[in-house]
Enzyme design. Sequence first.
Site, PDB file in Angstrom:
ATOM      1  N   ASN A   1      -0.722  12.456   4.762  1.00  0.00           N
ATOM      2  CA  ASN A   1      -1.051  11.909   5.973  1.00  0.00           C
ATOM      3  C   ASN A   1      -2.055  11.382   5.993  1.00  0.00           C
ATOM      4  OD1 ASN A   1       2.184  10.704   5.736  1.00  0.00           O
ATOM      5  ND2 ASN A   1       2.085  12.760   7.604  1.00  0.00           N
ATOM      6  N   ASP A  61       3.416  16.265  11.410  1.00  0.00           N
ATOM      7  CA  ASP A  61       3.746  16.267   9.751  1.00  0.00           C
ATOM      8  C   ASP A  61       1.933  16.141   9.321  1.00  0.00           C
ATOM      9  OD1 ASP A  61       5.345  15.193   7.899  1.00  0.00           O
ATOM     10  OD2 ASP A  61       5.476  13.253   7.583  1.00  0.00           O
ATOM     11  N   ASP A 120       0.631   7.466   9.828  1.00  0.00           N
ATOM     12  CA  ASP A 120       2.172   8.043   9.547  1.00  0.00           C
ATOM     13  C   ASP A 120       2.533   8.555  10.679  1.00  0.00           C
ATOM     14  OD1 ASP A 120       5.205   8.095   9.701  1.00  0.00           O
ATOM     15  OD2 ASP A 120       4.319   8.235   7.441  1.00  0.00           O
ATOM     16  N   LEU A 178       0.520  -1.272   0.417  1.00  0.00           N
ATOM     17  CA  LEU A 178       0.464  -0.199   0.267  1.00  0.00           C
ATOM     18  C   LEU A 178       1.114   1.082   0.228  1.00  0.00           C
ATOM     19  CD1 LEU A 178      -2.262  -1.363   2.839  1.00  0.00           C
ATOM     20  CD2 LEU A 178      -2.673  -0.881   0.087  1.00  0.00           C
ATOM     21  N   THR A 199       7.164  18.530   6.841  1.00  0.00           N
ATOM     22  CA  THR A 199       7.933  18.310   5.047  1.00  0.00           C
ATOM     23  C   THR A 199       8.136  19.985   4.865  1.00  0.00           C
ATOM     24  OG1 THR A 199       6.117  16.221   4.641  1.00  0.00           O
ATOM     25  CG2 THR A 199       5.924  18.530   2.731  1.00  0.00           C
ATOM     26  N   LYS A 248      -0.492  16.872   6.242  1.00  0.00           N
ATOM     27  CA  LYS A 248      -0.084  17.045   5.565  1.00  0.00           C
ATOM     28  C   LYS A 248      -1.500  16.049   4.776  1.00  0.00           C
ATOM     29  CE  LYS A 248       3.996  13.978   4.578  1.00  0.00           C
ATOM     30  NZ  LYS A 248       5.238  13.604   3.768  1.00  0.00           N
ATOM     31  N   GLY A 295      -7.930   5.237   0.326  1.00  0.00           N
ATOM     32  CA  GLY A 295      -7.158   6.291   0.024  1.00  0.00           C
ATOM     33  C   GLY A 295      -5.944   7.390   0.523  1.00  0.00           C
TER      34      GLY A 295
END
Length: 406
Positions: free
Chosen positions: A221, A216, A234, A92, A252, A218, A175
């Site tokens: 994620n 993190d 994550d 994945l 990021t 974004k 997704g």
Amino acid sequence: MASAVVHKILHHNHSNRESSPQQNHSSPAPQEDQELPTMERAYEEEKIKLAQWEDLKRPLSPGQIAVDANKKLVENSSCVLRQQDFELIKTLGTGTFARVWLVRLANPKDGDQNKVFALKILRKVDVIRLKQVEHVRNERNVLAAVAGHPFITTMVASFQDTDSLYMLLDYCPGGEVFSYLRRARRFNEPTSQFYAAEIVLILEFLHEKEGVAYRDLKPENILIDAEGHLKLVDFGFAKKVDNRETYTLCGTPEYLAPEVIRNTGHGCAVDWWAFGILVYEFLVGQPPFWDQNPMKIYEQIVEGRVRYPSAMTPDARDLISGLCTVDTSKRLGNIKGGAGAVKSHPWFRNIDWDALYHRKVQGPIVPHLRGPADTRNFDEYEPEPEGREKYSSEMRERWDECFRDF
């Protein structure tokens, strides 16, 4: 409870490792004979629990997530599970030291054939080589603490073997939000408000109940589950900071807060800055600070001047400007009222926060799925390279204690 049995087994196995070679070659003691059925029973209980957990899961209140930590069906560290207990179906996602697989239970009982999970596999050699030991431990412990939140990926169990660490997570077949955003180019205001509101509830819980900075945030994620709700994934950069400051440069480039770039120490306020960037990207289709040269991005961020398109509503501008404030003492979310000040902002005036938390509000995008194991919303990945470095006995002696939480 299986957890009590597993704890007993773990203690027993630890004792075996510390016994001398001479003892190991001697005849089994009566106590060891008695333990074998216990281990088998724990193994069967663990597999039954995995098959049942999705049927029994429900959003816990923020208080219950902490208070009932030992009573939850999930988040336990298992000493009986193995990779062979799962059939690997498809990759994945991949990272520098991890690979996430869609898996199902190996040799499932009738009715359990379609029960799938995401299995995150982290090779110990890579974790050590890339100096990610602390991040991996933080990720496992934070996910254990927050299991039960409606919009955070659920860690069902964690375990390890000689070479790898494993985190068994719930599978989100929709997704990445990033993929939907790129296809749509930008989200309309109601869609942006819905997703932003679920993220506010995540940050409110992480910051005010757990003292955790996510670090993190974004679109890549954030996943969409089968019912159209968000799941934050994550947690490799997540860290329990409470009211202290930390100095690790992570995140990021487009989403880094000014205090991270300046290395002046940061806390949970970095997430509110990133949240402002995220809302901007939802509405506009790209983040406000961007350049091919990351150093130019950092210069723009430290300057902190956001340019708004004329079509953006005044309420949205006001929210983003409050969040993307260089001075953390004036940053929305970090000022008096905390997340409550964000929730009461006029841009969120139509949000029923209680109904949203309990997943009673229909998501704007509900993925069309052929079944529980549908992977059409995930990219194809190259197979893992062969002949990779092994986890040596010298590494084991030095590092195994660091991985004991798994």
